[in-house]
Design an enzyme around this catalytic site. Structure first.
Site, PDB file in Angstrom:
ATOM      1  N   VAL A   1     -46.112 -17.966  19.065  1.00  0.00           N
ATOM      2  CA  VAL A   1     -47.578 -17.901  19.150  1.00  0.00           C
ATOM      3  C   VAL A   1     -48.259 -18.873  18.191  1.00  0.00           C
ATOM      4  CG1 VAL A   1     -47.815 -15.549  20.009  1.00  0.00           C
ATOM      5  CG2 VAL A   1     -47.680 -15.951  17.556  1.00  0.00           C
TER       6      VAL A   1
ATOM      7  N   LYS B   1     -36.718 -16.379  16.416  1.00  0.00           N
ATOM      8  CA  LYS B   1     -35.805 -15.427  17.071  1.00  0.00           C
ATOM      9  C   LYS B   1     -34.556 -16.133  17.588  1.00  0.00           C
ATOM     10  CE  LYS B   1     -39.748 -12.613  18.572  1.00  0.00           C
ATOM     11  NZ  LYS B   1     -40.642 -12.296  19.725  1.00  0.00           N
TER      12      LYS B   1
ATOM     13  N   TYR C   1     -41.576 -14.842  27.012  1.00  0.00           N
ATOM     14  CA  TYR C   1     -42.242 -13.564  27.247  1.00  0.00           C
ATOM     15  C   TYR C   1     -42.384 -13.321  28.735  1.00  0.00           C
ATOM     16  CZ  TYR C   1     -43.542 -14.744  22.470  1.00  0.00           C
ATOM     17  OH  TYR C   1     -43.527 -15.132  21.165  1.00  0.00           O
TER      18      TYR C   1
ATOM     19  N   TYR D   1     -38.354  -9.544   8.947  1.00  0.00           N
ATOM     20  CA  TYR D   1     -38.862 -10.091  10.216  1.00  0.00           C
ATOM     21  C   TYR D   1     -40.144 -10.897  10.009  1.00  0.00           C
ATOM     22  CZ  TYR D   1     -40.639 -10.131  15.005  1.00  0.00           C
ATOM     23  OH  TYR D   1     -41.134 -10.521  16.208  1.00  0.00           O
TER      24      TYR D   1
ATOM     25  N   SER E   1     -42.153 -16.862  16.828  1.00  0.00           N
ATOM     26  CA  SER E   1     -41.047 -16.330  17.633  1.00  0.00           C
ATOM     27  C   SER E   1     -39.915 -17.311  17.869  1.00  0.00           C
ATOM     28  CB  SER E   1     -41.576 -15.853  18.992  1.00  0.00           C
ATOM     29  OG  SER E   1     -42.328 -14.687  18.845  1.00  0.00           O
TER      30      SER E   1
END
Lengths: 308, 308, 308, 308
Positions: free
Chosen positions: D261, D67, D243, D191, D64
């Site tokens: 993660v 991102k 998150y 992605y 992530s």
């Protein structure tokens, strides 16, 4: 009739020996005291004497079954305007969920979830004092059951009140949307007393006869509601009468019914009879475990399911 | 029987003149093309000829009514193990809601919400190729309706596929929980075809006869399901057959029923008859507006409500 | 310093002429009465005199900004044990949402949503009588701002009380989970009074100096909290200080801040200054429209954003 | 600088001996294979050489953290129009929750929840073929880190794809609202590859330097973004970068950061440095357990918190 009596006895006997009787409600101390061994059945045919088995003449706390009586009473007072205050759809969440209430702007899903029943009680309060409203509800239940010995268990009512924060939250929440209009404490004062009404299986079965007989109580001859309203109340019991277990109850039993956490269930067999069962142990959805099993077996043997 | 025919005609006539016919589904172009003036009624008694009025012999897209047929088929294939994959409780949310699915770890609430029906189709797929599963479903519907002329509208199926993202999301979501096991695109390939089955009111009414007749189709003599399963399917239709309008349908009509966004509704009168109505205009819950009204009026005049 | 004074004046002048001033809160009558033309700015540097513009010396209702003071007070009383009662995560829902509270078993998301602030007030109540707790909070705010003229607006407090059903619902709901421990009416009696504290921009700016100065109020020399706790409170303001608009405030302004529906915002510039703005018109998230714009412009010109 | 090097080594040493290292992500087999003993730290000051400790030159899956790079890339492509597709508010639910997405009509809460990142990737795809978009992202990351040795771990990408139902559900769901516009499989093809980029702590730290230095990479001299955009991206990392643990990270560490993660965290110290940590064991919110602890200790010793 003799066959019916035999079936009731057989079912009572068979289920009495079951090891797993479910879990007695313990959210208020007064309910937790009741023995899980209690088990009663009463069947009131529309045209014959009541048949009973087990503890059918022992009083227990009717709890949410009272919602059926207050719904009937409120419909008698303001008719279909009641549906501006409460909806008629089954709830996909637990019986005291506040989530759905927020999503739907304070309008409860149906008159049998706690929020809906509190809104109905607010209607019955209708400007009167709580004491008067409690009296009116009690008189109405006695009238339905044709039995003036029915009373409220004050200890249960006080116990409910002392553990009533969740319901107080619901009442204040609905008040913020204008769905409940009287002070929350007054509405719940009445609500906790209606839940604390104590009845026997026999009395319960008699009280539901008007719903099995097109609105007219065959025992007294009184027209309680119109045939159309009797059908509609039965429909509500079918789709919403068992919290988040309504689908399962319809699937297994096939009769309109209303349960209470005291372990009672009142089921209607249109044009034929009323069945009341009581066993305090509950299943995961909060409905009487043995009571549901008894109804399933009885509906199976009698062929009384409304679904064919 | 003559009286029934007269009632059906009267109701059709009276409702045909209504100004508000609801809103035709427009989420796929093929459905949006259908005229809102179409209106058909068919009543199939368990022991007599079919009675019809209006456009009862014109085909329309049965859409979600197909979920009733796939449920019956899947129960025939794996029996009560189906309930490990899908629950039996009414859904408090809209018919294609993914929220509830997340709360309940990918297990759909019932076989009649989209997610549940997709899970049922996954069961039917059962290792076969999509084409074979589609064929099997179509053959089963023809068998139920006793009419080999029933077919799938390929244009509707393609249109569904082209606008199927919401259902694809449901399928992938359930796959992530292991509730759907075949590739999402294959399951939905079957699902979109079952929804695109085209039937007339007459065919629909005939296809439901086994549910009104304790599991046995009186026209063909075939035992489709056991009496107990017929009752249970009827119960599911009563509590879950109308999306978020199931409570209202039970309240007003009092019969087990299953609706589709094509404007059709199939209703079961246990031991008596099957009613199929079609009018493409929908109400706010996505159920046929005139169709529901027609069923309400017919149930009122015939006294066919299961609730007394 | 002269440059800062000029910027403050320019920003005040420029924004004063804006046509769209947002919408004054009207959920209680006392707030709805305030003119949307009011607009004040005060900047308190950690090492210099306060700079003001507009209505910076007029009192207004601080409302939710009080949550910052009660959080600081409660942390002083029970330290990190506070985090057993309330979480530290931003809330994805509106500021008074009860949904998230149910999902998380009655533990509020953070001390700045209403539920969290009520839980904090329950801690401060700590066995005392409501009147004493109100007195303690007021004394603490006067101590922080170094100004004994600060008072509670009784009319606002009464107005809150009269329209407090939503907050009563939150309190009862948390009580049902044991998160709130005193009687709901007592906790809210205190809560409504803390929200009704009236302060000027100048007083507010002064009251926040300890947070800009590593826990020590430079004006009085008192160590209010440890440097570490000051940082942590600032962090909470950054992630949770603007209801469902916290992300946007951080994005645009880049400073820890706490807003109230009275139209005030208190923002901290670590090691440099405190900014207090007041303009009663709110944006869609319930935060002061001009106030946020003023902070955005000031942070831009001064380069005070903590993000570079 | 020597002091900083000493602190980094001390912290690495101290944490290496901890028994509880958290739980390595196991939702895809390729991630589950990584040893929980891996632990690297790299600090890149804006004006000095990179300091490292432990496994700082070993590649891991950035997941992530990618991102952050795609957000920067998409902002460069379409500027503030990106905010029509994705919001900027912290999410109160788990990182891959679909519930909030439904409540908000398919618009993701922020670019760092999975749904938001998928929507950002859809923007980057922008009519190109997936392969080209993957190439563009990889080149951008190499440019940021000033290191052409960075690559994609194809095994991880394939593993993601094979377990990607939840993300496929999100993509289809957003497509049904028009938020995602390319075919779901294409968007996720890109992605899954961006998540599978493998980098070392050193490379990661270097790649974030533009965010610590007002938009300009001090190592290469390139202006990557404007100072304002750098601040805003930092703000988003602060409120949404962890998150459902963003509030806690801000509370404990006090720096903008983005976790993955794979066990990596990238943290920005505005005007001073970039810190990259890697330890595969995760806490309950899915963020690196030792990594977060290392950042907390380092921020404490250096006084680098943005909050004072």
């Amino acid at each position: 009739m003799d066959e019916l009596k035999q079936w009731v006895n057989e079912i009572h006997l068979e289920l009495s020996t079951r090891a797993d009787k479910g879990r007695v409600a313990d959210y208020i101390p007064q309910l937790a005291k009741v023995s899980s061994d209690k088990f009663g059945i009463a069947v009131a045919p529309v045209n014959g004497p009541v048949i009973t088995a087990g503890d059918a003449d022992e009083s227990f706390s009717i709890q949410s079954i009272s919602k059926l009586f207050t719904l009937t009473l409120a419909l008698g007072q303001i008719g279909d305007r009641l549906w501006e205050r409460v909806d008629r759809e089954p709830s996909g969440n637990a019986f005291n969920s506040i989530v759905q209430l927020e999503q739907e702007q304070g309008k409860p899903r149906n008159p049998f979830v706690n929020a809906g029943a509190i809104a109905v009680t607010d209607v019955i309060l209708g400007g009167h004092r709580p004491k008067e409203a409690i009296g009116e509800i009690l008189r109405f239940v006695r009238f339905l059951a044709n039995d003036d010995a029915i009373n409220i268990d004050r200890l249960v009512a006080e116990s409910e009140q002392a553990h009533g924060d969740r319901n107080m939250a619901l009442a204040h929440f609905m008040r913020s949307f204008g769905v409940v209009r009287h002070p929350a404490a007054e509405v719940l004062g009445v609500y906790f007393h209606q839940c604390a009404i104590a009845m026997t299986c026999r009395q319960l079965a008699q009280s539901g006869l008007f719903l099995a007989n097109n609105g007219r109580n065959p025992a007294t001859g009184f027209n309680v509601v119109s045939p159309r309203r009797a059908r509609r109340i039965n429909a509500l019991m079918m789709t919403c009468g068992h919290y988040d277990g309504a689908g399962d109850f319809a699937f297994r039993v096939g009769l309109p019914g209303k349960s209470g956490v005291g372990g009672g269930i009142l089921a209607i067999v249109p044009n034929k009879a009323v069945i009341a069962v009581w066993s305090p142990g509950l299943d995961a959805s909060g409905n009487s475990l043995l009571g549901t099993a008894a109804l399933e077996m009885l509906a199976q043997r009698t062929g009384w399911s409304v679904f064919g």
